[in-house]
Design a protein around this motif. Structure first.
Motif, mmCIF file in Angstrom:
data_model
loop_
_atom_site.group_PDB
_atom_site.id
_atom_site.type_symbol
_atom_site.label_atom_id
_atom_site.label_comp_id
_atom_site.label_asym_id
_atom_site.label_seq_id
_atom_site.Cartn_x
_atom_site.Cartn_y
_atom_site.Cartn_z
ATOM 1 N N TYR A 267 36.092 42.472 37.861
ATOM 2 C CA TYR A 267 36.607 41.730 36.357
ATOM 3 C C TYR A 267 36.619 42.815 35.357
ATOM 4 C CZ TYR A 267 35.280 37.771 39.264
ATOM 5 O OH TYR A 267 35.140 36.867 39.982
ATOM 6 N N MET B 116 39.582 52.125 41.000
ATOM 7 C CA MET B 116 39.919 51.869 42.299
ATOM 8 C C MET B 116 40.336 53.002 43.100
ATOM 9 S SD MET B 116 42.545 48.445 41.724
ATOM 10 C CE MET B 116 43.495 49.342 40.700
ATOM 11 N N LEU C 281 39.912 42.782 30.797
ATOM 12 C CA LEU C 281 39.874 41.610 30.278
ATOM 13 C C LEU C 281 38.631 40.838 30.120
ATOM 14 C CD1 LEU C 281 43.341 40.002 32.073
ATOM 15 C CD2 LEU C 281 42.803 41.629 30.124
ATOM 16 N N PHE D 215 52.622 47.161 40.801
ATOM 17 C CA PHE D 215 52.853 48.007 39.915
ATOM 18 C C PHE D 215 53.115 47.991 38.434
ATOM 19 C CE2 PHE D 215 53.815 50.532 43.930
ATOM 20 C CZ PHE D 215 52.629 51.294 44.078
ATOM 21 N N GLU E 172 41.355 41.128 44.993
ATOM 22 C CA GLU E 172 40.700 41.752 43.699
ATOM 23 C C GLU E 172 41.593 42.662 43.070
ATOM 24 O OE1 GLU E 172 37.366 43.670 45.957
ATOM 25 O OE2 GLU E 172 37.469 44.662 43.982
ATOM 26 N N TYR E 173 42.572 43.184 43.848
ATOM 27 C CA TYR E 173 43.474 44.555 43.278
ATOM 28 C C TYR E 173 44.813 44.095 42.686
ATOM 29 C CZ TYR E 173 39.795 46.706 46.263
ATOM 30 O OH TYR E 173 38.732 46.837 46.801
ATOM 31 N N MET F 273 42.140 34.700 36.984
ATOM 32 C CA MET F 273 40.669 34.619 36.701
ATOM 33 C C MET F 273 40.419 33.476 35.875
ATOM 34 S SD MET F 273 39.839 38.879 35.779
ATOM 35 C CE MET F 273 40.555 38.664 34.131
ATOM 36 N N ILE G 49 33.004 34.366 35.334
ATOM 37 C CA ILE G 49 34.250 34.155 35.921
ATOM 38 C C ILE G 49 34.527 34.246 37.552
ATOM 39 C CG2 ILE G 49 36.486 35.840 36.020
ATOM 40 C CD1 ILE G 49 35.546 37.222 33.559
ATOM 41 N N VAL G 50 35.641 33.437 37.758
ATOM 42 C CA VAL G 50 35.872 33.394 39.432
ATOM 43 C C VAL G 50 37.176 33.704 39.404
ATOM 44 C CG1 VAL G 50 34.072 31.466 39.956
ATOM 45 C CG2 VAL G 50 36.470 30.965 39.339
ATOM 46 N N ALA G 51 37.487 34.369 40.438
ATOM 47 C CA ALA G 51 38.881 34.875 40.799
ATOM 48 C C ALA G 51 39.289 34.466 42.265
ATOM 49 C CB ALA G 51 39.147 36.284 40.458
ATOM 50 N N LYS H 130 40.272 34.107 45.823
ATOM 51 C CA LYS H 130 41.406 35.088 46.276
ATOM 52 C C LYS H 130 41.485 34.693 47.861
ATOM 53 C CE LYS H 130 38.114 37.892 45.079
ATOM 54 N NZ LYS H 130 37.746 37.772 43.818
ATOM 55 N N ALA I 135 44.808 40.152 35.221
ATOM 56 C CA ALA I 135 45.001 41.410 34.577
ATOM 57 C C ALA I 135 46.392 42.050 35.352
ATOM 58 C CB ALA I 135 43.890 42.443 35.283
ATOM 59 N N PRO I 136 46.931 43.090 34.908
ATOM 60 C CA PRO I 136 48.252 43.698 35.367
ATOM 61 C C PRO I 136 47.899 44.177 37.003
ATOM 62 C CG PRO I 136 47.737 44.810 33.281
ATOM 63 C CD PRO I 136 46.596 43.767 33.644
ATOM 64 N N LEU J 139 48.059 46.675 39.448
ATOM 65 C CA LEU J 139 48.265 48.162 39.677
ATOM 66 C C LEU J 139 48.741 48.356 41.194
ATOM 67 C CD1 LEU J 139 45.676 49.821 37.575
ATOM 68 C CD2 LEU J 139 47.743 49.080 36.925
ATOM 69 N N SER J 140 48.482 47.386 42.050
ATOM 70 C CA SER J 140 48.329 47.675 43.449
ATOM 71 C C SER J 140 49.993 47.884 43.972
ATOM 72 C CB SER J 140 47.820 46.484 44.225
ATOM 73 O OG SER J 140 48.617 45.348 44.481
ATOM 74 N N PRO J 141 50.104 48.259 45.119
ATOM 75 C CA PRO J 141 51.729 48.478 45.798
ATOM 76 C C PRO J 141 52.135 47.032 46.201
ATOM 77 C CG PRO J 141 50.015 49.487 47.407
ATOM 78 C CD PRO J 141 49.425 48.790 46.059
ATOM 79 N N TYR J 142 51.472 45.996 46.019
ATOM 80 C CA TYR J 142 51.528 44.613 46.745
ATOM 81 C C TYR J 142 51.775 43.550 45.559
ATOM 82 C CZ TYR J 142 49.776 47.148 50.551
ATOM 83 O OH TYR J 142 49.385 48.110 51.543
#
Lengths: 268, 268
Positions: free
Chosen positions: A139, A144, A222, B101, B138-139, B144, B197-199, B201, B219-220, B222-225
Motif C-alpha cells: 500500500y 516494483m 496513498l 500505464f 497489487e500492481y 483500497m 487497509i484491504v485491497a 484482488k 493508486a495509479p 503503472l502496470s502494462p495491464y
C-alpha cells in the motif's frame, strides 16, 4: 555476511536478492533518528512536484556518521564486492522518501543509463543496496521490479523530450517524477508478459540488492505511512568514469578509493 | 444467489463483501466486447488529466443490452436488495477504466457525500456492486478499502478549495483525479491505525459489494495491464431524492422504479 553461491546465481539470473529483517530494529531506529535530523538541517534535498514534500535526500553520509558507517558495514559491503567481483566504492548514496499521502511516482526506468550517459561509467558494474527504513507494504508504493529484465537488451530506452525546462539545475531532471530516461511502454509490456512483476515487501531493516539494469518503478504512496528507503550504489573500482562527471559530487562521487570493511560496535 | 446471514453480518461490520470469480469468464468476455464497442462509439466518457486516456464511461446500460441486463442479474440484484432490505433501483452505473500505464489516482473519499450533497439522497441506503472486468492485482491500482470505516463518523469530510475552475461542466469536478469531496489525511491515518487497509484482488469476474460510506482510494496503474471495473450503485426505493438532482441522468438516474430480477439465458 557472505552471499552463498546460490544467492549469487539467483542475482545473476533474476537481477535482485531480498533479505527481510536484515538489519536490527535498533539499527533502524538509529538511522531514522539521524534521518529526522538531516531532514530538519541544511542538507541536499529534492522536492516532489508539490514543492513541499521531500522526495529524496542526497549523500546522507556526508553529514551523518551513522549513515557513513552503513556503507562500510560488512553485511552490505561484502556482498556488493562478491556481486561485482572486485573492490568497490560508493558512486551514489541517497534516501528516497516516499512520504505518506504525498510521495509520488517513479516511472519505469533502469538506473545504469543515467550513470552511463551522465557520469561516464563505462559498464554496468554497479549494484544498488536498498535498506528499508520503514516497513514496505503493497500500500505504500513499494519498488516494483521486473525480474530478469537486466539481461534483456532494450532498443528503445529513450530520452524524454518534455523534461522540465524550468529546472534551474539540469540534474533535477534526473530526479523528479517526470525524469529524463524512461522505458517505452511496449518494452515494459513485453518484459512483464515474460517475467511478471515482483515487489519485495518486508519490515524495516529488510535489504534488497538489485542490478542497475533491472527495470523498476514505484507507485505513489496513498497510505498514511512513510516508505523511506536508503539506497547505496556501489561501483566496481574497475569501472571509474572515462571522463569526470559534471554532475555534483552528491550524485556522482569523485572519490574512487576502495571502501574498507568497518566493523561497528553494536549498541554504542 | 442469496447472501447468508454471515455475509450480511460481515458486510454490516466491515462494509464490504468480496466474491472471487463470481461471474463466468464467458460473461466477462461478453462485457469486455461490449465495452470495447462503447469505447469506440459516442458514449459518455470522462478523461484523465492527460486528456487522452478514458477514466470512466457512464451509463453503459443505456447503450448496451449486456450491461443493461447485468444490473437486473439476480446474482447482483438480490444481494443488493438483501443488504438494503428493500427493493432497489440503480442510482449510478459506470465503468471505471484504470488504463495500463496511464490510469490515474482516486484519492481517499467516501461516495455517499456526493450523492447526499449533489443528488439529495437522504440516507446512505445504497450499495456499490463492483464487477472486475480485468484481473485485479497489487500492481494495477486495486481499490483500497478501510474496513469498518463506514461505521465511523468523520468530522472533517471537506470540500476541496482548488477544484478545476476550467471545467465547463461542474460535475466533472466529481470525477477527475482532483475531485470535490475528499477526506482529511489525519482522519485516514486514525482509521488505518485502527482498521488497516484491504485491497481485494482476484481474477476478472470477481465481485465486490461495498458500503457508500466506506473510505476508499486507488493508486495509479503503472502496470502494462488495464484494471477496468464496472460499478453499479443500487439505491433503496425508500431513499429517493428529496429534490430532483440537477446532475445529468447518467450520474443521478431519475427513474426510481424498482428493478425486477431478470434471468438471462446463458450462452446466447
Amino acid at each position: 555476511m557472505l552471499l552463498s553461491q546460490k544467492d549469487i546465481n539467483d542475482y545473476k539470473e533474476k537481477g535482485y536478492l531480498f533479505f527481510p529483517s536484515f538489519l536490527s530494529s535498533h539499527e533502524i531506529i538509529q538511522l531514522n533518528t539521524e534521518l529526522s535530523i538531516l531532514i530538519k538541517e541544511e542538507s541536499i534535498k529534492v522536492y516532489e512536484k508539490n514543492e513541499k514534500t521531500i522526495r529524496s535526500l542526497h549523500a546522507p553520509n556526508l553529514q551523518s556518521v551513522v549513515f557513513d558507517d552503513l556503507q562500510s558495514d560488512p553485511r552490505l559491503l561484502e556482498p556488493a564486492m562478491q556481486l561485482l567481483e572486485s573492490e568497490v566504492y560508493v558512486h551514489q548514496y541517497k534516501v528516497n522518501l516516499k512520504a505518506a499521502f504525498d510521495g509520488d511516482v517513479w516511472k519505469w526506468h533502469r538506473d545504469y543509463i543515467f550513470w552511463q550517459k551522465e557520469d561516464g561509467l563505462p559498464k554496468s558494474l554497479l549494484t544498488n543496496v536498498v535498506v528499508y527504513l520503514d516497513e514496505v507494504t503493497e500500500y505504500n508504493g513499494p519498488l516494483m521490479l521486473i525480474p530478469c529484465s537486466h539481461n534483456v537488451e532494450m532498443k528503445n530506452s529513450r530520452v524524454k523530450g518534455d523534461i522540465n525546462q524550468n529546472n534551474n539545475e539540469e540534474w533535477l531532471n534526473h530526479l523528479s517524477a517526470d525524469f529524463k530516461y524512461t522505458i517505452d511502454n511496449k518494452e515494459i509490456k513485453t518484459l512483464v508478459d515474460s517475467y511478471g512483476i515482483v515487489a519485495p515487501k518486508g519490515p524495516s531493516g529488510s535489504v534488497l540488492f538489485f542490478h542497475p539494469e533491472l527495470a523498476h518503478a514505484s507507485a505513489p504512496n496513498l497510505s498514511p505511512y512513510n516508505r523511506n528507503i536508503a539506497i547505496i550504489t556501489y561501483n566496481s573500482i574497475s569501472n571509474t568514469p572515462i571522463q569526470e562527471s559534471k554532475r555534483p559530487d552528491f550524485l556522482a562521487n569523485k572519490n574512487y578509493s576502495p571502501l574498507k570493511v568497518k566493523i561497528i560496535e553494536k549498541g554504542r
